[in-house]
Write an enzyme that holds these catalytic residues in place. Sequence first.
Site, PDB file in Angstrom:
ATOM      1  N   HIS A 132       0.846  -1.192   0.000  1.00  0.00           N
ATOM      2  CA  HIS A 132       0.000   0.000   0.000  1.00  0.00           C
ATOM      3  C   HIS A 132       0.879   1.238   0.000  1.00  0.00           C
ATOM      4  O   HIS A 132       1.904   1.286   0.680  1.00  0.00           O
ATOM      5  CB  HIS A 132      -0.915   0.042   1.229  1.00  0.00           C
ATOM      6  CG  HIS A 132      -1.747   1.294   1.285  1.00  0.00           C
ATOM      7  ND1 HIS A 132      -2.897   1.451   0.561  1.00  0.00           N
ATOM      8  CD2 HIS A 132      -1.568   2.454   1.967  1.00  0.00           C
ATOM      9  CE1 HIS A 132      -3.396   2.649   0.779  1.00  0.00           C
ATOM     10  NE2 HIS A 132      -2.614   3.289   1.638  1.00  0.00           N
ATOM     11  N   ASP A 211     -15.794   0.829   7.184  1.00  0.00           N
ATOM     12  CA  ASP A 211     -14.865   1.866   6.728  1.00  0.00           C
ATOM     13  C   ASP A 211     -15.556   2.813   5.757  1.00  0.00           C
ATOM     14  O   ASP A 211     -15.379   4.035   5.838  1.00  0.00           O
ATOM     15  CB  ASP A 211     -13.644   1.235   6.064  1.00  0.00           C
ATOM     16  CG  ASP A 211     -12.733   2.273   5.427  1.00  0.00           C
ATOM     17  OD1 ASP A 211     -12.268   3.164   6.155  1.00  0.00           O
ATOM     18  OD2 ASP A 211     -12.508   2.210   4.211  1.00  0.00           O
ATOM     19  N   ARG A 218     -16.583  11.068   7.936  1.00  0.00           N
ATOM     20  CA  ARG A 218     -15.362  11.846   8.182  1.00  0.00           C
ATOM     21  C   ARG A 218     -15.176  12.922   7.122  1.00  0.00           C
ATOM     22  O   ARG A 218     -14.727  14.033   7.415  1.00  0.00           O
ATOM     23  CB  ARG A 218     -14.145  10.915   8.192  1.00  0.00           C
ATOM     24  CG  ARG A 218     -14.054  10.000   9.404  1.00  0.00           C
ATOM     25  CD  ARG A 218     -13.023   8.901   9.188  1.00  0.00           C
ATOM     26  NE  ARG A 218     -11.705   9.463   8.913  1.00  0.00           N
ATOM     27  CZ  ARG A 218     -10.738   8.806   8.288  1.00  0.00           C
ATOM     28  NH1 ARG A 218     -10.944   7.573   7.844  1.00  0.00           N
ATOM     29  NH2 ARG A 218      -9.562   9.379   8.093  1.00  0.00           N
ATOM     30  N   SER A 233      -8.663   2.988   8.377  1.00  0.00           N
ATOM     31  CA  SER A 233      -9.191   2.959   7.016  1.00  0.00           C
ATOM     32  C   SER A 233      -8.265   2.208   6.068  1.00  0.00           C
ATOM     33  O   SER A 233      -8.712   1.380   5.272  1.00  0.00           O
ATOM     34  CB  SER A 233      -9.414   4.399   6.522  1.00  0.00           C
ATOM     35  OG  SER A 233      -9.955   4.408   5.224  1.00  0.00           O
ATOM     36  N   LYS A 237      -8.779  -2.740   5.125  1.00  0.00           N
ATOM     37  CA  LYS A 237      -8.941  -3.389   3.812  1.00  0.00           C
ATOM     38  C   LYS A 237      -7.789  -4.338   3.518  1.00  0.00           C
ATOM     39  O   LYS A 237      -7.982  -5.388   2.895  1.00  0.00           O
ATOM     40  CB  LYS A 237      -9.068  -2.313   2.727  1.00  0.00           C
ATOM     41  CG  LYS A 237     -10.317  -1.448   2.885  1.00  0.00           C
ATOM     42  CD  LYS A 237     -10.465  -0.453   1.768  1.00  0.00           C
ATOM     43  CE  LYS A 237      -9.575   0.761   1.934  1.00  0.00           C
ATOM     44  NZ  LYS A 237     -10.019   1.655   3.017  1.00  0.00           N
TER      45      LYS A 237
END
Length: 512
Positions: A132, A211, A218, A233, A237
Site C-alpha cells: 500500500h 470503513d 469523516r 481505514s 482493507k
Amino acid sequence: VILQDYNFILYFKPGNQNSGVKVKEWGSWFHEVTKPTQSIYNNSERTMIFNPVEFLRIRRFDLREHTDDEIEEFLKSYLQQEIPDYQMAAWLMAVCCQGLSARETATLTRCMVESGEQLVWKDKTTYRVDKHSTGGVGDKISIVLAPLVASLGLQVPMMAGRGLGHTGGTIDKLESIPGFRTDWSVADFQRICQETGCIINTTGPTLCPADAKLYALRDVTGTVWSIPLITGSIMSKKIAERPDSLVLDVKYGVGAFSPSREAAQELAESLVATGEANGLTPTTAFLTRMEQPIGWAVGNWLEVHECIQLLKGWQKDEDIRKSRDLIDLIVHQAGQMLQHQDPKQCLADCVQKAYTQLKSGGAYAKWVEMVQAQGGDVEAAVDNCDTFMATHATNTATFELKARNSGFVADINAMVIGLVGVDLGAGRKQAGTSVDPWAGMSFSVKMGDRVEVGDVLVTVFHDKNLVGALECYERIYEAFEISSEPVAELPPIITHMVTKDGCQEMNMVPYS
C-alpha cells in the site's frame, strides 16, 4: 451511585473493593468501566449495557482508554443504526483531538475488518504479500510491482483505490486500458489471483463496510486527518485480504499528504503496529520522498504507458533515465516482499533479483496474463502501447511547454503538478466523478537536468474543449524552478525503514 440511561457509573475512593467489575484509576478516584462481555461480532447474545454518552465523554476528556468491548459495541451499534451520525461524528472529532492508543487503534481496525467479508485462502502453501502507498504524484508503482513479484513466484492479491485530490489512483490508471475490469467479486478476485499470481481490484461493498460508512462521515465533518482513523481505514482493507505480510510506502514532502519525515514516521509506526497486531507479520514501511513527480508520466494512460515500457525491459540505462526514481521504489519494495517470504535472504540480494527480473523483461508475460485475466485488450493497449494514444485519443489536444531561460532544473513542485493534473481532467475533486484517461503530462526533464531556452520541459495532454487550459500551462511553468547554478545531487528517494522494532535510517541498495 448515579443512574444514567440505565447504566451505572460508580465512583469510589481508593482502597474500596468492588468484586466482579473492572476498574481504572482516574486521578485520585476510580471509574467503573464495564463487566466483561463476549465479542459483538458473533451470534452470541449481547450482554453489555452500553451508554454512548459516557463512551463519548471518556474520549472527549481523555479519561482512560476504551476497552475492546466498548469499541466493538459502539461500532456495531452504529452500523445497526442504533447510534446516530451526530454521536459518531462527535466521537470522531474527539479522536482527532485526543487520539487513540496503539491497542485502541488495532481494535478499531479489527472491528472494521469484522464488519464485512474476509478472504479465506484454501491454498496454505503459497506465500501472499500486498503493498500500500499513501499516495503521490506519478505514483504508478503497484502497476509494475504486482506482476513483477508474481513473476518471481509469490501471489499478490492487491486491493487499490481511485484518485481523489492531487494524487492519482491505481484503479483509474488501469481502467484506461479498454475492457480492464476492477470490480470482480471476492470469489473471482481469489480465483484470478490463484490462477494468474496477481490481481489489482477495487475493495467492493462486501469488504469493510464500516470503513465506507465512517469515511463518508469523516469527509463531511472535517475528521479525515487523524492518524488512528487513517490507520483504520488503510489497514482494515489490507487485513481483510489476509495476505501473509505487507509492505507500505509512506510518502512525505511537498507532494505527499505527510509534509514532513516526522509526520510520515508517526503514520508509518501506527500502520506497522496495527498490521502486526492483526496478523500481517511482518509489516514493513518505507519512508520515501515526494518532491518531484515520480517517473516521467502524470496521468492515467500516460502512467500505464510508462509502466509497460519498464515491464518490457531495456538494454541501455539511458533509455530509462527519467524513470530511475520509479525503478528505485519498485525494486526495493519487491525486494522487501521477497525477503518477507524468505527472511534468511539479505535485502540486497532480493533487490538485485527483482531488478534483474525487471530489466530483462521477465515480468512482462505476467503483466500480459494479468491484463487478459481482468478483461483488458492486450492487442490494442499493451502490444501497441506506443501508438495506442495517438489512434484513440482523437479529441485530445497536445501542447509543449518550452524552457523560457537556460539553466538547471532545481525544482518541479509535485503538489502544483498534481493539482494541475486534476484540472486537466486526469483526477477528480469529488468522489464518484469520472476522469479523462488521456489527460496528463509527459515530462522531458527531471530535477538536476540542464536545459536551454526552447528545450521542451513537458508535453501537456487535455480535452480540446478544456476551459482554462492556458491558465494550467502557466501554473505548470510556475512549478518549475530553473537555477543558473548546477543543482546538488538529490538525496535518495527512500530514507528510512519502519518495522515493529522501530524506525531506522536506510541506505538504499546499489543494483546493476
